[in-house]
Design a protein around this motif. Sequence first.
Motif, mmCIF file in Angstrom:
data_model
loop_
_atom_site.group_PDB
_atom_site.id
_atom_site.type_symbol
_atom_site.label_atom_id
_atom_site.label_comp_id
_atom_site.label_asym_id
_atom_site.label_seq_id
_atom_site.Cartn_x
_atom_site.Cartn_y
_atom_site.Cartn_z
ATOM 1 N N SER A 1 17.129 72.187 86.838
ATOM 2 C CA SER A 1 16.967 71.000 87.681
ATOM 3 C C SER A 1 16.611 69.736 86.890
ATOM 4 O O SER A 1 16.752 68.632 87.414
ATOM 5 N N VAL A 2 16.174 69.856 85.629
ATOM 6 C CA VAL A 2 15.856 68.614 84.907
ATOM 7 C C VAL A 2 17.110 67.974 84.303
ATOM 8 O O VAL A 2 17.058 66.862 83.805
ATOM 9 N N TYR A 3 18.231 68.660 84.350
ATOM 10 C CA TYR A 3 19.444 68.108 83.755
ATOM 11 C C TYR A 3 20.336 67.492 84.824
ATOM 12 O O TYR A 3 20.537 68.076 85.890
ATOM 13 N N GLY A 4 20.875 66.330 84.500
ATOM 14 C CA GLY A 4 21.707 65.612 85.465
ATOM 15 C C GLY A 4 23.191 65.901 85.283
ATOM 16 O O GLY A 4 23.593 66.752 84.468
ATOM 17 N N ALA A 5 24.005 65.128 86.025
ATOM 18 C CA ALA A 5 25.450 65.311 86.007
ATOM 19 C C ALA A 5 26.084 64.662 84.777
ATOM 20 O O ALA A 5 27.301 64.587 84.657
ATOM 21 N N ASP A 6 25.228 64.134 83.885
ATOM 22 C CA ASP A 6 25.749 63.498 82.664
ATOM 23 C C ASP A 6 25.710 64.455 81.469
ATOM 24 O O ASP A 6 25.885 64.042 80.342
ATOM 25 N N ARG A 7 25.455 65.754 81.749
ATOM 26 C CA ARG A 7 25.225 66.678 80.630
ATOM 27 C C ARG A 7 26.321 67.717 80.455
ATOM 28 O O ARG A 7 26.944 68.163 81.412
ATOM 29 N N LEU A 8 26.486 68.109 79.194
ATOM 30 C CA LEU A 8 27.391 69.196 78.824
ATOM 31 C C LEU A 8 26.699 69.959 77.702
ATOM 32 O O LEU A 8 26.012 69.334 76.882
ATOM 33 N N PHE A 9 26.849 71.269 77.681
ATOM 34 C CA PHE A 9 26.102 72.079 76.704
ATOM 35 C C PHE A 9 27.051 72.945 75.881
ATOM 36 O O PHE A 9 27.989 73.526 76.435
ATOM 37 N N VAL A 10 26.784 73.014 74.583
ATOM 38 C CA VAL A 10 27.494 73.986 73.746
ATOM 39 C C VAL A 10 26.448 74.863 73.078
ATOM 40 O O VAL A 10 25.469 74.355 72.515
ATOM 41 N N HIS A 11 26.661 76.152 73.171
ATOM 42 C CA HIS A 11 25.714 77.105 72.589
ATOM 43 C C HIS A 11 26.439 77.917 71.521
ATOM 44 O O HIS A 11 27.421 78.594 71.808
ATOM 45 N N LEU A 12 25.947 77.795 70.283
ATOM 46 C CA LEU A 12 26.545 78.575 69.193
ATOM 47 C C LEU A 12 25.602 79.700 68.801
ATOM 48 O O LEU A 12 24.399 79.451 68.612
ATOM 49 N N THR A 13 26.154 80.892 68.685
ATOM 50 C CA THR A 13 25.313 81.992 68.194
ATOM 51 C C THR A 13 26.043 82.694 67.062
ATOM 52 O O THR A 13 27.270 82.639 66.961
ATOM 53 N N LEU A 14 25.250 83.346 66.233
ATOM 54 C CA LEU A 14 25.798 84.125 65.135
ATOM 55 C C LEU A 14 25.792 85.585 65.594
ATOM 56 O O LEU A 14 24.762 86.063 66.095
ATOM 57 N N ALA A 15 26.931 86.273 65.435
ATOM 58 C CA ALA A 15 27.013 87.666 65.893
ATOM 59 C C ALA A 15 25.858 88.483 65.304
ATOM 60 O O ALA A 15 25.533 88.348 64.121
ATOM 61 N N GLY A 16 25.226 89.261 66.128
ATOM 62 C CA GLY A 16 24.131 90.114 65.661
ATOM 63 C C GLY A 16 22.788 89.407 65.582
ATOM 64 O O GLY A 16 21.787 90.015 65.230
ATOM 65 N N ARG A 17 22.750 88.107 65.883
ATOM 66 C CA ARG A 17 21.476 87.372 65.856
ATOM 67 C C ARG A 17 21.224 86.788 67.243
ATOM 68 O O ARG A 17 21.572 85.643 67.517
ATOM 69 N N PRO A 18 20.669 87.577 68.159
ATOM 70 C CA PRO A 18 20.480 87.089 69.529
ATOM 71 C C PRO A 18 19.608 85.835 69.570
ATOM 72 O O PRO A 18 18.683 85.692 68.766
ATOM 73 N N ASP A 19 19.956 84.967 70.496
ATOM 74 C CA ASP A 19 19.197 83.723 70.655
ATOM 75 C C ASP A 19 18.214 83.924 71.801
ATOM 76 O O ASP A 19 18.625 84.220 72.931
ATOM 77 N N PRO A 20 16.899 83.771 71.530
ATOM 78 C CA PRO A 20 15.924 83.972 72.616
ATOM 79 C C PRO A 20 16.145 83.017 73.790
ATOM 80 O O PRO A 20 15.636 83.258 74.889
ATOM 81 N N ARG A 21 16.927 81.958 73.584
ATOM 82 C CA ARG A 21 17.158 81.003 74.676
ATOM 83 C C ARG A 21 18.359 81.394 75.546
ATOM 84 O O ARG A 21 18.728 80.663 76.475
ATOM 85 N N ALA A 22 19.018 82.510 75.208
ATOM 86 C CA ALA A 22 20.289 82.844 75.880
ATOM 87 C C ALA A 22 20.159 82.876 77.406
ATOM 88 O O ALA A 22 21.014 82.328 78.109
ATOM 89 N N ALA A 23 19.089 83.511 77.913
ATOM 90 C CA ALA A 23 18.968 83.636 79.369
ATOM 91 C C ALA A 23 18.779 82.258 80.004
ATOM 92 O O ALA A 23 19.371 81.955 81.051
ATOM 93 N N ALA A 24 17.982 81.414 79.353
ATOM 94 C CA ALA A 24 17.746 80.070 79.902
ATOM 95 C C ALA A 24 19.041 79.251 79.891
ATOM 96 O O ALA A 24 19.301 78.465 80.810
ATOM 97 N N ILE A 25 19.869 79.467 78.861
ATOM 98 C CA ILE A 25 21.143 78.723 78.785
ATOM 99 C C ILE A 25 22.109 79.262 79.844
ATOM 100 O O ILE A 25 22.821 78.501 80.501
ATOM 101 N N GLN A 26 22.093 80.579 80.038
ATOM 102 C CA GLN A 26 22.938 81.167 81.087
ATOM 103 C C GLN A 26 22.521 80.622 82.459
ATOM 104 O O GLN A 26 23.364 80.339 83.309
ATOM 105 N N ALA A 27 21.212 80.407 82.629
ATOM 106 C CA ALA A 27 20.727 79.869 83.912
ATOM 107 C C ALA A 27 21.301 78.468 84.154
ATOM 108 O O ALA A 27 21.562 78.082 85.294
ATOM 109 N N LEU A 28 21.523 77.719 83.078
ATOM 110 C CA LEU A 28 22.135 76.381 83.235
ATOM 111 C C LEU A 28 23.546 76.533 83.803
ATOM 112 O O LEU A 28 23.949 75.824 84.722
ATOM 113 N N ALA A 29 24.296 77.481 83.213
ATOM 114 C CA ALA A 29 25.671 77.708 83.686
ATOM 115 C C ALA A 29 25.648 78.195 85.129
ATOM 116 O O ALA A 29 26.430 77.722 85.972
ATOM 117 N N ASP A 30 24.738 79.107 85.430
ATOM 118 C CA ASP A 30 24.661 79.643 86.797
ATOM 119 C C ASP A 30 24.354 78.537 87.808
ATOM 120 O O ASP A 30 24.776 78.601 88.958
#
Length: 581
Positions: free
Chosen positions: A315-344
Amino acid sequence: MIASEAQHPSQKLNSTRTLLPPALDEAVARELARWRTEGRMARLWARDAGLWTGSDEGRWLGWLDIPGRMQQNLSSLAGFRTDAQRYAHVLLLGMGGSSLGPEVLARTFGTQPGWPEFHVADTTDPTQVRAIQASLDLSQTLVILSSKSGSTLEPNALKAHFHKALVDLLGAEEAARRLVAITDPGSSLQRLAETENFQRLFLGDPEIGGRYSVLSPFGLVPAAAMGLDLGRLVGAAEAMAAACKPEVPAGENPGLLLGAVLATGLAQGRDKLTIYSGPGLDAFGGWAEQLLAESTGKIGRGIVPIDAKQVSEPSVYGADRLFVHLTLAGRPDPRAAAIQALADAGHPVVHIEVVDTYGVAQEFFRWEIATAVVGAAMGIHPFDQPDVESAKIAARKLTDAYEQEGSLPAETPFLEDEGIKLFADEANAAALKATARSATLVDTLKAHLGRTGTGDYVALLAFLPMNAATEEILEELRLAIRDATHAAVCLGFGPRFLHSTGQVYKGGANNGVFVQITCDEAEELPVPGKRYGFGIVKAAQARGDFAVLAERGRRALRVHLGPDPVAGLERLASAIGRALA
Ligand SMILES: O=P(O)(O)OC[C@H]1O[C@H](O)[C@H](O)[C@@H](O)[C@@H]1O
């Protein structure tokens, strides 16, 4: 939409997954169809300037075939690679495109066993220069001076400093043997390297601009000194180049797909691009910021990139935002769930999974193509940076004045409170005085941050030493401002950001609210051969940048801390906390 996870004969491609709201998804599909039906990818590879503004773009596309050309030429780096291994440290002096790519490589790969530690100096902050020097054993250090033009202020001042230190320690002859130059043919640096007998001189391709140069000698010479497998690195870029060719179907071309998402997002008002670089890739965002901001941020438009660490509630992000998330295979990002919540929650998110550390070279190439695609969609010249130049000119005027007069022109704060001085041009000072409830630090900060409207962003421009302590406080500040204003908050250290996001701040849309943060130098560091020291250069750069922001009608305030940047930042953070309460 899922892009290719196709295999190149020798290299698995990084994968791409786009999670877009329907309106954007449909527009991206239309943009891809346009590229296909109009044969635009073929025109890009044919270096057709008409795809952009029809000016000299064709002369700036040397990066398109650089992976293949470098692959043919890797043997020219073999001798240097062997020599470099003898040192404990390698120190690269350079700015913007000449330092950000090597920094990604150094941080992505870390120090290879049996190879030198790699350091980057891209600052004029005296404390930071001293800290860099203290982190290495100069008697065991090889210095790479990297500058396409050879005329950039910072690397030249840093060269004067570190060269003198080497001469004092090892004598003139050995000091020269410790210097390596990377520059474009015919530059003043080429002449210097030849007359001063540098150990080696590597020449770049003048048809490649700085921010597109990482797969040319500007990235590969440093990579050689890090002990990386150059064939594999360049091979990864070649695989991505092959996947971005015109014959690949538009929806499966990773560079075109990313470019189409960014361009279409921008056209729909999503001009703030947040880049989350996952563990092991954390320097990538700084490189991508420069590429996008300098390439697209001009003539009143452009992408404002944000190399971000923390993810908030959708809810803190407006309609002016776009997100790119880069991960390295085998190195999980602790923020993954929060970033998925943005997409959801309906925010557009692009996921990129990088196959392995060498796969970062694929991303260099993919983002270069994507940037060229955005430039074409915008109808701008993505290979120049006119507004970076204007800040450089303004800073040079001040350093020249200092050489003459022995001081910078006097300036008067419009307010001083809680040990902090506030400066601004007349228009900004008048606007703040008129709206602040009282002439205090807190009310003036409140008035300034209160100028942030829907679709605006806030940028913290810190001309302070870049280190863990300052970064931590600035990150907290960033979060506090974002959560209170719901605006994107950018953070850049000066003078580093001047060669990167500085372009879009000054040349892009007038939707930024700027808080420039400066400090007094506890101890000046001389620049050998000059009357001015590093602290004066940094002060001139901050003032020059502010002058150009003001001249462009930007909402800007300069907050001047005392001589202790950490204590000063803490005071500022407390005041901003009260202003936002
Ligand atoms: O490599 P140099 O000529 O020293 O240039 C270093 C940097 O300078 C400028 O700020 C440009 O805007 C950047 O794109 C460039 O990378």
